[in-house]
Design an enzyme around this catalytic site. Structure first.
Site, short mmCIF file in Angstrom:
data_model
loop_
_atom_site.label_atom_id
_atom_site.label_comp_id
_atom_site.label_asym_id
_atom_site.label_seq_id
_atom_site.Cartn_x
_atom_site.Cartn_y
_atom_site.Cartn_z
N HIS A 1 0.87 -1.10 -0.07
CA HIS A 1 0.12 -0.02 -0.14
C HIS A 1 1.00 1.25 -0.06
O HIS A 1 0.71 2.23 -0.70
CB HIS A 1 -0.86 -0.12 1.06
CG HIS A 1 -1.80 1.06 1.20
ND1 HIS A 1 -2.47 1.66 2.28
CD2 HIS A 1 -2.56 1.71 0.00
CE1 HIS A 1 -3.28 2.73 1.93
NE2 HIS A 1 -3.27 2.87 0.48
N GLN B 1 19.23 -4.70 16.71
CA GLN B 1 20.67 -4.55 17.04
C GLN B 1 21.47 -5.09 15.81
O GLN B 1 22.45 -4.28 15.35
CB GLN B 1 21.19 -5.48 18.18
CG GLN B 1 22.48 -5.27 18.63
CD GLN B 1 22.83 -3.83 18.91
OE1 GLN B 1 22.55 -3.20 19.99
NE2 GLN B 1 23.67 -3.09 18.16
N SER C 1 -2.54 3.60 22.08
CA SER C 1 -3.19 3.23 21.01
C SER C 1 -3.85 4.06 19.98
O SER C 1 -4.48 4.92 20.62
CB SER C 1 -4.08 1.91 21.55
OG SER C 1 -4.72 1.48 20.16
N ASP D 1 3.56 2.87 -6.61
CA ASP D 1 2.91 1.99 -5.31
C ASP D 1 3.30 2.54 -4.15
O ASP D 1 2.93 1.99 -2.95
CB ASP D 1 3.78 0.71 -5.93
CG ASP D 1 5.12 0.61 -5.45
OD1 ASP D 1 5.83 1.51 -4.85
OD2 ASP D 1 5.94 -0.45 -5.80
N ASP E 1 2.04 5.81 -3.31
CA ASP E 1 0.80 6.63 -3.15
C ASP E 1 -0.15 6.10 -2.57
O ASP E 1 -0.51 5.00 -2.50
CB ASP E 1 0.43 7.21 -4.67
CG ASP E 1 1.21 8.16 -5.21
OD1 ASP E 1 1.05 9.53 -5.14
OD2 ASP E 1 2.30 7.82 -5.62
#
Length: 665
Positions: free
Chosen positions: A67, A96, A280, A603, A605
């Site tokens: 996306h 790390q 959240s 791809d 956007d």
């Protein structure tokens, strides 16, 4: 969380039941001097098909397209001989292994483990397999060298670009608040904190935002924003690579500053994390559900809130950071830090371990129905599973009490999770950035910042805690929150005094920065690159559907569309793992202008989605969607797909497909 190991616990349960050189202090500028600043950006997108994602730790959540791409955004600041690079990456966390390899490849540039800060946005919709830690690689069936390479190489390119871009300029700072972009998903644990600690966070949220404005000769070239909200707007059932809400905020802000596909890097905007451990973006049901029932819309809403607030602060930023650049860094073995508490008692952290309640998951990523958050009783099933898979000694169990230990990740050889952790305090004039390799709850983060501020003795006015940085070892809760043993406390790796240990060790670095003392490391993290394996099947070969050719259009677009409608085109393609197309694209939306084709979307956007699906043994389909924007120019368009196919002999060759034209009105 962060790394959500609910479904992971199911995997473990099923299985059970069936060198980095020593860092030195960076030179401090002898007196305030004008800053030079530079910005850089590079593509770090990993494998877009059939690779497990990191964050929700669900083995069923494998990549199946893009996306938005993953990016590394770098900001270099120099004053005299001193310089520092702040980097924000679209990753769940910085491992790390990535940090060590990036530092190795930057040898000779002046950037070392001391003055390089690598942070992560904490997206839960990006490929995994880039760590050297067994626990975090379980959903990918081991280490993924090519995704690791894409991440490391991209970060290095972004830092080199920012360093090459250094020019006389300024860094300005502004701070404010943003309401409605986060909620506390762990209220019962938060409420165990003292009344004084709770009072600092009305509504049980941290709504503070800090923004840095980077200018060259008075012209804005970059923005770096810090605000705490999890990268969980996209749900565990999403399989498209996404920068989540912070990725949207960055892309939206860059576009609003005139950046296009062809001018990327002209302005760079990063949206970094602070203490987001219990914050959240899912505003309903205590963090369990987003503002709407559409995860893409939720991502846009929370991202847009951050972008709008950050732009407001950016426009209002007038206070210029001036004075020394200075850094202190040290590696600390957190498996046994002796911690002196305010009452004079001395306690110890513990070898890494995860509690039984971490299998319950958090509100925005619940795990299997085995235990409930806050349950302090021993679960016989999980006890037996832990003993088989990753046993804990009686001493380790006692050290972690009241946590009921499930996995003793620090007792393996090598440990399943890191124990030697990088700590860092960065001074940029009147700003101090405290850098730590975990996800702090808001109270744990504040307590740690308070300790650092006290040790700095007033030489800075502004404080930021940069989490998910340079390495990763789970959550950091207060002792009171730890005792509740909700998800966050159960995923606090080093026991009840983890937060106190971070505060103590980071305050020691801050004191050294204030006094000019050196901070050599007595330990170094082990390099485990030579011990990595992967059992995930590779790409054998690609074949188009019977009677079709690679790049052939399988589903053509309609003849015309209106703004707001979605164009869908399908192509015969090869496996995206043949070529990640870093710094490129798997698709182009093109508009005809004066007889030539001009790319208007790729791809990366927000308006596009690239979906990949396997059809049988070797055939696969690329389905490209373009949601025609409300401001799309009327005209003639087409969709172009770029891919790569692997022959039986192992040769990878590029392929291209082009749809028929259609009009937009």
């Amino acid at each position: 969380m962060s790394v959500r190991f609910r479904p992971l616990s199911s995997l473990l349960l099923a299985a059970a039941l069936a060198a980095v050189p020593a860092a030195v202090a960076s030179p401090a500028a002898a007196a305030p001097s004008p800053y030079r600043v530079g910005v850089g950006i590079a593509d770090i997108t990993g494998e877009a098909a059939e690779l497990g994602m990191l964050g929700y730790a669900d083995p069923a959540q494998t990549t199946a397209g893009i996306h938005t791409r993953q990016w590394s955004r770098a900001f270099a600041i120099a004053a005299g001989p001193a310089k520092v690079a702040l980097v924000s990456t679209d990753l769940d966390f910085v491992s790390q292994s990535v940090h060590t390899e990036v530092v190795r490849r930057l040898a000779g540039t002046g950037y070392t483990a001391t003055n390089l800060v690598l942070t992560a946005t904490h997206t839960h919709s990006a490929p995994a397999g880039y760590t050297h830690s067994t626990l975090y690689n379980l959903t990918t069936l081991g280490f993924e060298k090519r995704t690791f390479e894409a991440i490391v190489a991209g970060i290095v390119r972004s830092v080199r670009a920012a360093d090459a871009d250094l020019a006389p300029g300024a860094v300005k700072i502004a701070a404010g608040t943003l309401a409605g972009a986060n909620v506390n998903r762990s209220l019962p644990a938060f409420q165990r904190n003292s009344a004084a600690d709770r009072a600092r966070f009305p509504g049980a949220v941290d709504n503070r935002m800090t923004v840095l404005r980077f200018e060259q000769a008075g012209t804005p070239v970059g923005m770096m924003s810090w605000f705490p909200t999890h990268g969980t707007s996209m749900r565990p059932d999403n399989r498209l690579i996404s920068g989540d809400n912070k990725g949207y905020a960055a892309q939206h802000t860059e576009h609003s500053h005139g950046v296009t596909w062809s001018t990327r890097g002209a302005f760079v905007a990063a949206f970094a994390q602070t203490a987001a451990g219990d914050m959240s973006p899912n505003l309903r049901d205590g963090g369990a559900a987003g503002p709407t029932d559409d995860q893409f819309e939720n991502t846009r809403i929370i991202g847009d809130l951050q972008a709008t607030a950050a732009q407001r602060l950016f426009d209002a930023a007038t206070e210029e950071l001036t004075g020394p650049l200075d850094v202190r860094q040290r590696y600390v073995d957190f498996s046994g830090v002796q911690v002196r508490l305010p009452d004079g008692s001395v306690k110890s952290t513990c070898p890494g371990a995860l509690g039984q309640n971490f299998t319950a998951g958090a509100e925005d990523g619940p795990g299997p129905d085995i235990v409930d958050e806050g349950d302090l009783t021993t679960n016989p099933l999980l006890l037996a599973a832990g003993i088989v898979v990753n046993p804990a000694t009686p001493a380790v169990r006692a050290c972690h009490a009241p946590k009921q230990v499930f996995l003793a990740t620090g007792l393996q050889n090598p440990p399943w999770t890191p124990q030697v952790m990088p700590l860092q305090v960065v001074r940029i004039g009147q700003l101090a950035v405290t850098v730590a390799p975990g996800e702090f709850t808001i109270v744990a983060g504040q307590k740690t910042q308070d300790a650092v501020a006290a040790a700095l003795g007033g030489i800075t006015r502004h404080q930021i805690l940069a989490g998910y940085a340079n390495a990763y070892a789970g959550y950091v809760t207060t002792a009171e929150e730890y005792d509740a043993q909700h998800y966050e406390g159960a995923a606090t790796h080093f026991g009840r005094y983890t937060q106190a240990a971070y505060a103590q060790e980071l305050a020691a670095l801050a004191a050294a920065l204030r006094t000019g003392a050196a901070t050599p490391s007595a330990v170094q993290p082990p390099w485990l690159g030579d011990r990595q394996i992967s059992v995930r099947p590779g790409i054998v070969f690609d074949a188009p559907p019977v009677g079709k050719a690679f790049g052939q259009v399988l589903t053509q677009p309609a003849a015309s569309y209106r703004r707001g409608q979605t164009v869908t085109v399908a192509f015969a393609t090869g496996h995206p793992g043949n070529n990640f197309r870093n710094e490129g694209t798997f698709l182009e939306v093109q508009r005809q202008v004066a007889g030539a084709w001009r790319t208007v979307a790729t791809d990366d956007d927000w308006s596009t989605k690239y979906r990949w699906a396997r059809n049988g043994l070797a055939a696969s389909t690329a389905t490209i969607e373009w949601a025609v924007p409300a401001d799309a120019a009327p005209g003639t368009y087409r969709i172009v797909h770029h891919g790569d196919a692997k022959s039986l002999l192992g040769r990878v060759a590029p392929l291209t497909g082009t749809s028929r034209t259609f009009t937009v009105s």
